[in-house]
Design a protein around this motif. Structure first.
Motif, PDB file in Angstrom:
ATOM      1  N   SER A 284       1.365  -1.051   0.621  1.00  0.00           N
ATOM      2  CA  SER A 284      -0.113   0.188   0.179  1.00  0.00           C
ATOM      3  C   SER A 284       0.653   1.140   0.372  1.00  0.00           C
ATOM      4  CB  SER A 284      -0.702  -0.017   1.090  1.00  0.00           C
ATOM      5  OG  SER A 284      -0.269   0.352   2.233  1.00  0.00           O
ATOM      6  N   LEU A 285       1.813   1.051   0.757  1.00  0.00           N
ATOM      7  CA  LEU A 285       3.069   2.605   0.779  1.00  0.00           C
ATOM      8  C   LEU A 285       3.107   3.022  -1.216  1.00  0.00           C
ATOM      9  CD1 LEU A 285       6.166   1.073   3.186  1.00  0.00           C
ATOM     10  CD2 LEU A 285       4.463   3.777   3.125  1.00  0.00           C
ATOM     11  N   VAL A 286       3.717   1.630  -1.472  1.00  0.00           N
ATOM     12  CA  VAL A 286       3.407   2.250  -2.948  1.00  0.00           C
ATOM     13  C   VAL A 286       2.864   2.848  -3.945  1.00  0.00           C
ATOM     14  CG1 VAL A 286       4.344   0.933  -5.360  1.00  0.00           C
ATOM     15  CG2 VAL A 286       5.352   0.302  -3.451  1.00  0.00           C
ATOM     16  N   ARG A 287       1.178   1.489  -4.228  1.00  0.00           N
ATOM     17  CA  ARG A 287       0.007   2.466  -3.963  1.00  0.00           C
ATOM     18  C   ARG A 287      -0.194   4.037  -3.970  1.00  0.00           C
ATOM     19  NH1 ARG A 287      -1.254  -2.852  -2.242  1.00  0.00           N
ATOM     20  NH2 ARG A 287      -2.941  -1.921  -1.225  1.00  0.00           N
ATOM     21  N   ARG A 288      -0.166   4.310  -2.362  1.00  0.00           N
ATOM     22  CA  ARG A 288      -0.856   5.305  -2.202  1.00  0.00           C
ATOM     23  C   ARG A 288       0.246   6.271  -3.054  1.00  0.00           C
ATOM     24  NH1 ARG A 288       0.448   6.648   4.153  1.00  0.00           N
ATOM     25  NH2 ARG A 288       2.800   6.737   3.978  1.00  0.00           N
ATOM     26  N   VAL A 289       1.822   6.092  -3.026  1.00  0.00           N
ATOM     27  CA  VAL A 289       2.322   7.090  -3.725  1.00  0.00           C
ATOM     28  C   VAL A 289       1.805   7.160  -5.216  1.00  0.00           C
ATOM     29  CG1 VAL A 289       4.980   7.290  -5.264  1.00  0.00           C
ATOM     30  CG2 VAL A 289       4.317   7.098  -2.856  1.00  0.00           C
ATOM     31  N   ALA A 290       1.773   6.650  -5.813  1.00  0.00           N
ATOM     32  CA  ALA A 290       0.760   6.481  -7.297  1.00  0.00           C
ATOM     33  C   ALA A 290      -0.466   6.700  -6.548  1.00  0.00           C
ATOM     34  CB  ALA A 290       0.343   4.377  -7.904  1.00  0.00           C
ATOM     35  N   ALA A 291      -0.870   6.944  -6.284  1.00  0.00           N
ATOM     36  CA  ALA A 291      -1.998   7.822  -5.871  1.00  0.00           C
ATOM     37  C   ALA A 291      -2.431   9.128  -5.738  1.00  0.00           C
ATOM     38  CB  ALA A 291      -2.927   6.855  -4.722  1.00  0.00           C
ATOM     39  N   GLU A 292      -0.985   9.670  -4.891  1.00  0.00           N
ATOM     40  CA  GLU A 292      -0.848  10.736  -4.444  1.00  0.00           C
ATOM     41  C   GLU A 292      -0.056  11.471  -6.263  1.00  0.00           C
ATOM     42  OE1 GLU A 292       1.907  11.389  -1.622  1.00  0.00           O
ATOM     43  OE2 GLU A 292       1.091  10.515  -0.241  1.00  0.00           O
ATOM     44  N   ILE A 293       0.386  10.582  -7.060  1.00  0.00           N
ATOM     45  CA  ILE A 293       0.768  11.439  -9.013  1.00  0.00           C
ATOM     46  C   ILE A 293      -0.872  11.430  -9.200  1.00  0.00           C
ATOM     47  CG2 ILE A 293       2.556  11.007 -10.451  1.00  0.00           C
ATOM     48  CD1 ILE A 293       3.780  11.381  -7.675  1.00  0.00           C
ATOM     49  N   LEU A 294      -1.340  10.505  -9.327  1.00  0.00           N
ATOM     50  CA  LEU A 294      -2.391  10.737 -10.059  1.00  0.00           C
ATOM     51  C   LEU A 294      -2.946  11.514 -10.258  1.00  0.00           C
ATOM     52  CD1 LEU A 294      -5.201   9.133 -11.790  1.00  0.00           C
ATOM     53  CD2 LEU A 294      -5.864   7.820 -10.025  1.00  0.00           C
ATOM     54  N   ILE A 295      -3.227  12.198  -8.340  1.00  0.00           N
ATOM     55  CA  ILE A 295      -4.416  13.767  -8.295  1.00  0.00           C
ATOM     56  C   ILE A 295      -3.248  15.008  -8.891  1.00  0.00           C
ATOM     57  CG2 ILE A 295      -4.654  15.298  -6.514  1.00  0.00           C
ATOM     58  CD1 ILE A 295      -5.013  13.050  -4.011  1.00  0.00           C
ATOM     59  N   LYS A 296      -2.184  14.860  -9.269  1.00  0.00           N
ATOM     60  CA  LYS A 296      -1.098  15.772  -9.936  1.00  0.00           C
ATOM     61  C   LYS A 296      -1.361  15.885 -11.409  1.00  0.00           C
ATOM     62  CE  LYS A 296       1.939  16.078  -6.039  1.00  0.00           C
ATOM     63  NZ  LYS A 296       3.836  15.786  -6.100  1.00  0.00           N
ATOM     64  N   GLU A 297      -1.482  14.384 -11.726  1.00  0.00           N
ATOM     65  CA  GLU A 297      -1.651  14.278 -12.890  1.00  0.00           C
ATOM     66  C   GLU A 297      -3.207  14.250 -13.392  1.00  0.00           C
ATOM     67  OE1 GLU A 297       0.272  14.981 -15.339  1.00  0.00           O
ATOM     68  OE2 GLU A 297       2.413  14.837 -13.272  1.00  0.00           O
ATOM     69  N   LEU A 298      -4.298  14.231 -12.866  1.00  0.00           N
ATOM     70  CA  LEU A 298      -5.697  14.360 -13.868  1.00  0.00           C
ATOM     71  C   LEU A 298      -5.680  14.468 -15.119  1.00  0.00           C
ATOM     72  CD1 LEU A 298      -7.651  14.193 -10.883  1.00  0.00           C
ATOM     73  CD2 LEU A 298      -7.312  12.632 -11.384  1.00  0.00           C
ATOM     74  N   ASP A 299      -5.233  15.407 -15.254  1.00  0.00           N
ATOM     75  CA  ASP A 299      -5.115  16.218 -16.541  1.00  0.00           C
ATOM     76  C   ASP A 299      -4.429  15.732 -17.532  1.00  0.00           C
ATOM     77  OD1 ASP A 299      -7.223  16.852 -15.372  1.00  0.00           O
ATOM     78  OD2 ASP A 299      -6.331  19.595 -14.983  1.00  0.00           O
ATOM     79  N   ASN A 300      -3.673  14.711 -16.824  1.00  0.00           N
ATOM     80  CA  ASN A 300      -2.745  14.220 -18.856  1.00  0.00           C
ATOM     81  C   ASN A 300      -2.737  13.636 -18.213  1.00  0.00           C
ATOM     82  OD1 ASN A 300      -1.066  17.472 -18.247  1.00  0.00           O
ATOM     83  ND2 ASN A 300      -0.267  16.339 -16.201  1.00  0.00           N
TER      84      ASN A 300
END
Length: 337
Positions: A284-300
């Motif tokens: 879940s540590l890795v998936r949480r990082v990926a989820a954080e990046i998703l929020i930043k990259e939603l438009d891309n």
């Protein structure tokens, strides 16, 4: 007898034998190889303890062997050896460094050499600096990799090492064999401050091309998370130090603020495939990082954004699910979150 106590006894016996062989009256040539053999596999995690132990045991062995003060025509000063890297005497530490010709025989004594870069005696630090390049180049790459990883995990607390010496250690990673061993150590180690070590290595581009392999294959979840974060953000960051920050000058109040430095990666990776790999990681540590990046990259990410957000929202880990739900609300245009 416990394994630890057995190891201490073996080291004590080897040190006593070596001290006896250095006596003027000894008919046996001084041979340090038994000491090197018994210390070759000592864990660097206990380096400070073993340095004290070797110093104390060797001093005791020497004291019993050089006690003939009435023989004034014989020198009571023992000859310089690698063991003097641990000596209380700064002059002997300096001379021990100057006796090193090309390489250090095992990783424990290589670690002692590197520790002398933070020595409290300036002349010892200078001697360690003079010998640093040749020992790192000529010593077994696996030893160098182990010791560099250990040093990088501790050198934030070293107050006396200067920047040129830090740079010299990092420049060693330009050697492909050493960099390969560092990568393998990071991937195959299950414990230790591996994410911090990767951050420090990130001051150079030595492992930029290996970050994808580390992210996919490393045993330790926090290391995989660090590698994925660096890949997805396109940069690597590390702790540079602390500086004073005033919070209220009127009352003379403030705090030490951490300084974080960063460097852009020399390699580029496709964002979406890497996000998909991270989203399927078992930690879940890795998936949480990926989820954080998703929020930043939603438009891309196009239509993949909603797919990933829904996946994270249904994650069994609360921290990941919270970020997935946040991303879904943001995609829906809901500003009340």
């Amino acid at each position: 007898m416990a394994e630890f106590e057995k190891l201490e006894l073996e080291i004590s016996v080897a040190l006593k034998e070596f001290a006896d062989s250095t006596k003027k009256s000894s008919k046996v040539a001084a041979d340090i190889s038994p000491v090197l053999d018994v210390t070759s596999e000592l864990p660097l995690a206990n380096l400070e303890y073993w340095e004290r132990f070797i110093r104390d045991q060797y001093d005791n062995a020497l004291a019993s062997g050089y006690s003939h003060r009435w023989k004034f025509w014989q020198s009571n000063t023992p000859r310089i050896s690698l063991l003097d890297l641990c000596s209380w005497d700064g002059y002997r530490r300096e001379k021990a460094l100057k006796t090193i010709n090309t390489k250090v025989p095992n990783k424990l004594f290589l670690a002692f050499v590197l520790r002398r870069l933070n020595d409290w005696v300036p002349q010892v630090r200078l001697a360690a600096q003079d010998v640093l390049d040749k020992v790192l180049v000529n010593t077994e790459p696996s030893y160098v990799a182990d010791v560099i990883c250990f040093t990088l995990s501790h050198w934030s607390s070293w107050q006396r090492i200067d920047e040129p010496n830090r740079k010299a250690l990092l420049d060693t990673l330009a050697n492909k064999d050493i960099a390969k061993h560092v990568k393998l150590k990071l991937i195959n180690s299950a414990a230790g401050p591996l994410a911090s070590i990767l951050s420090e290595v990130g001051r150079t581009d030595a492992l930029d091309d290996s970050l994808e392999e580390i992210a996919a294959s490393a045993i330790q979840p926090s290391l995989r998370a660090k590698a994925y974060r660096s890949l997805l953000e396109g940069k690597v960051s590390w702790f540079e130090g602390r500086e004073w920050e005033w919070t209220d000058r009127r009352y003379n109040e403030g705090r030490m603020k951490p300084i974080v430095a960063e460097r852009a990666l020399s390699t580029k990776i496709p964002l979406l495939p890497t996000m998909l790999l991270a989203s399927n990681d078992r930690s879940s540590l890795v998936r949480r990082v990926a989820a954080e990046i998703l929020i930043k990259e939603l438009d891309n990410l196009g239509s993949a954004s909603s797919v990933l957000a829904s996946k994270y929202a249904a994650d069994r880990a609360a921290a990941v699910a919270e970020r997935g739900k946040f991303a879904l609300k943001k995609l829906a245009g809901d500003t009340l979150f």
